[in-house]
Design a protein around this motif. Sequence first.
Motif, short mmCIF file in Angstrom:
data_model
loop_
_atom_site.label_atom_id
_atom_site.label_comp_id
_atom_site.label_asym_id
_atom_site.label_seq_id
_atom_site.Cartn_x
_atom_site.Cartn_y
_atom_site.Cartn_z
N GLN A 28 -7.37 -46.43 23.47
CA GLN A 28 -6.57 -46.09 22.34
C GLN A 28 -7.56 -45.58 21.09
OE1 GLN A 28 -3.22 -46.60 22.23
NE2 GLN A 28 -3.57 -47.19 24.34
N LEU A 29 -8.72 -45.85 21.11
CA LEU A 29 -9.66 -45.64 20.28
C LEU A 29 -9.70 -43.86 20.35
CD1 LEU A 29 -11.96 -46.44 18.16
CD2 LEU A 29 -13.29 -45.87 19.99
N LEU A 30 -9.73 -43.44 21.33
CA LEU A 30 -9.68 -41.96 21.64
C LEU A 30 -8.48 -41.39 21.47
CD1 LEU A 30 -11.46 -41.81 25.28
CD2 LEU A 30 -12.47 -41.69 22.92
N LYS A 31 -7.29 -41.98 21.22
CA LYS A 31 -6.10 -41.60 20.80
C LYS A 31 -6.03 -41.35 19.34
CE LYS A 31 -3.30 -42.84 24.58
NZ LYS A 31 -2.16 -43.86 25.01
N GLN A 32 -6.89 -41.97 18.60
CA GLN A 32 -7.16 -41.79 16.92
C GLN A 32 -7.24 -40.30 16.56
OE1 GLN A 32 -9.09 -44.95 15.03
NE2 GLN A 32 -8.35 -46.53 16.51
N ASN A 33 -6.95 -40.06 15.51
CA ASN A 33 -7.18 -38.69 14.92
C ASN A 33 -8.19 -38.88 13.79
OD1 ASN A 33 -6.83 -36.13 14.40
ND2 ASN A 33 -5.15 -36.28 12.71
N GLN A 34 -9.41 -39.03 14.37
CA GLN A 34 -10.57 -39.42 13.42
C GLN A 34 -11.74 -38.34 13.87
OE1 GLN A 34 -10.00 -40.80 10.97
NE2 GLN A 34 -9.26 -43.15 11.46
N ARG A 35 -12.68 -38.56 13.26
CA ARG A 35 -14.00 -37.67 13.46
C ARG A 35 -14.76 -38.52 14.69
NH1 ARG A 35 -17.21 -34.99 8.94
NH2 ARG A 35 -17.72 -37.35 8.49
N PHE A 36 -15.56 -38.16 15.46
CA PHE A 36 -15.90 -38.95 16.55
C PHE A 36 -17.48 -38.48 16.68
CE2 PHE A 36 -11.60 -39.30 17.82
CZ PHE A 36 -11.53 -40.52 18.30
N PHE A 37 -18.32 -39.50 16.60
CA PHE A 37 -19.74 -39.07 16.67
C PHE A 37 -20.29 -39.83 17.94
CE2 PHE A 37 -18.66 -38.39 12.37
CZ PHE A 37 -19.90 -37.50 11.94
N PHE A 38 -21.12 -39.39 18.62
CA PHE A 38 -21.84 -40.01 19.95
C PHE A 38 -23.40 -40.15 19.86
CE2 PHE A 38 -17.63 -38.63 21.53
CZ PHE A 38 -17.25 -39.52 22.41
N THR A 39 -23.82 -41.08 20.17
CA THR A 39 -25.29 -41.28 20.18
C THR A 39 -25.67 -41.98 21.60
OG1 THR A 39 -27.19 -41.76 19.04
CG2 THR A 39 -25.28 -43.55 18.89
N GLY A 40 -26.84 -41.96 21.99
CA GLY A 40 -27.70 -42.61 22.87
C GLY A 40 -28.84 -42.00 23.02
N GLU A 41 -29.82 -42.72 23.74
CA GLU A 41 -31.06 -42.10 23.83
C GLU A 41 -31.19 -41.92 25.43
OE1 GLU A 41 -33.43 -41.79 21.74
OE2 GLU A 41 -31.77 -42.01 20.44
N GLY A 42 -32.13 -41.04 25.76
CA GLY A 42 -32.62 -40.67 27.32
C GLY A 42 -31.31 -40.17 28.00
N ARG A 43 -31.17 -40.82 29.20
CA ARG A 43 -30.07 -40.25 30.16
C ARG A 43 -28.75 -40.74 29.28
NH1 ARG A 43 -30.97 -39.68 36.32
NH2 ARG A 43 -28.98 -40.79 36.03
N SER A 58 -10.45 -32.04 24.55
CA SER A 58 -9.12 -32.65 24.35
C SER A 58 -8.54 -32.20 22.94
CB SER A 58 -8.85 -33.97 24.73
OG SER A 58 -9.73 -34.50 23.58
N GLY A 59 -9.24 -31.44 22.03
CA GLY A 59 -8.92 -31.26 20.87
C GLY A 59 -9.21 -32.06 19.49
N LYS A 60 -10.22 -33.08 19.81
CA LYS A 60 -10.56 -33.78 18.84
C LYS A 60 -11.82 -33.33 18.07
CE LYS A 60 -8.00 -37.38 19.90
NZ LYS A 60 -7.20 -37.71 19.03
N THR A 61 -12.00 -33.80 16.65
CA THR A 61 -13.45 -33.34 16.01
C THR A 61 -14.62 -34.32 16.41
OG1 THR A 61 -11.90 -32.69 14.31
CG2 THR A 61 -14.28 -33.12 13.86
N VAL A 62 -15.41 -33.56 17.31
CA VAL A 62 -16.67 -34.46 17.71
C VAL A 62 -18.07 -33.78 17.29
CG1 VAL A 62 -17.62 -34.90 20.05
CG2 VAL A 62 -15.05 -34.81 19.82
N PHE A 63 -18.89 -34.81 17.09
CA PHE A 63 -20.25 -34.72 16.81
C PHE A 63 -21.20 -35.52 17.61
CE2 PHE A 63 -17.83 -33.84 13.19
CZ PHE A 63 -18.01 -32.53 12.85
N VAL A 64 -22.44 -34.66 17.65
CA VAL A 64 -23.46 -35.41 18.53
C VAL A 64 -24.60 -36.00 17.70
CG1 VAL A 64 -25.22 -35.47 20.55
CG2 VAL A 64 -22.77 -34.66 20.71
#
Length: 181
Positions: A28-43, A58-64
């Motif tokens: 449900q979170l992924l269905k939202q029309n928001q900006r998504f930021f992703f983070t994690g270390e290593g693998r 899928s057309g979302k606004t995404v940043f790392v």
Amino acid sequence: METIHTILNEMQAVCRKVDKDEYESFVQLLKQNQRFFFTGEGRSGLVAKAIAMRLMHSGKTVFVVGETTTPAIEKGDILIVLSGSAKTVQTLNIYENASKQGAKIFLITTNQEALQNSFCHNGLYIPAATKYRLPSEPATIQPLGNQFDQAAHLLLDAAIIDSLSNENTHETLKKKHANLE
């Protein structure tokens, strides 16, 4: 071939133990029309980048987080954090700072206690082994955090598929795939 069968059985066992409600909240979170930021270390960071790319298709606004073109996170943005332990200092700093900016934090982890952190708005507990081999973690033939990273990749990719609308077919996603290769 025995090793791959063992790993597949491990993945099946881990993924079947994931809470359906937590998984559905991520969908449900992924269905939202928001900006998504992703983070994690290593693998885990590499898995985060792979999932970020797939969500972008899928057309979302995404940043790392950490890339030079990533803008400031703002109120209402969503930060998706992948961390087996949820104790990595840099990761903790990132999601604490994102929370101060008013972003929503979704944590994917093996650490159930971390999901209770005041900075964490929601999360997905993956009952997989990490490099720490805590007594509560399942047995695995795989080294380090392989089991967590692989399970996270499978589950998050599946969640993106489950979040897609009927308009997002293979062909529409393919149009967003990199074409400067």
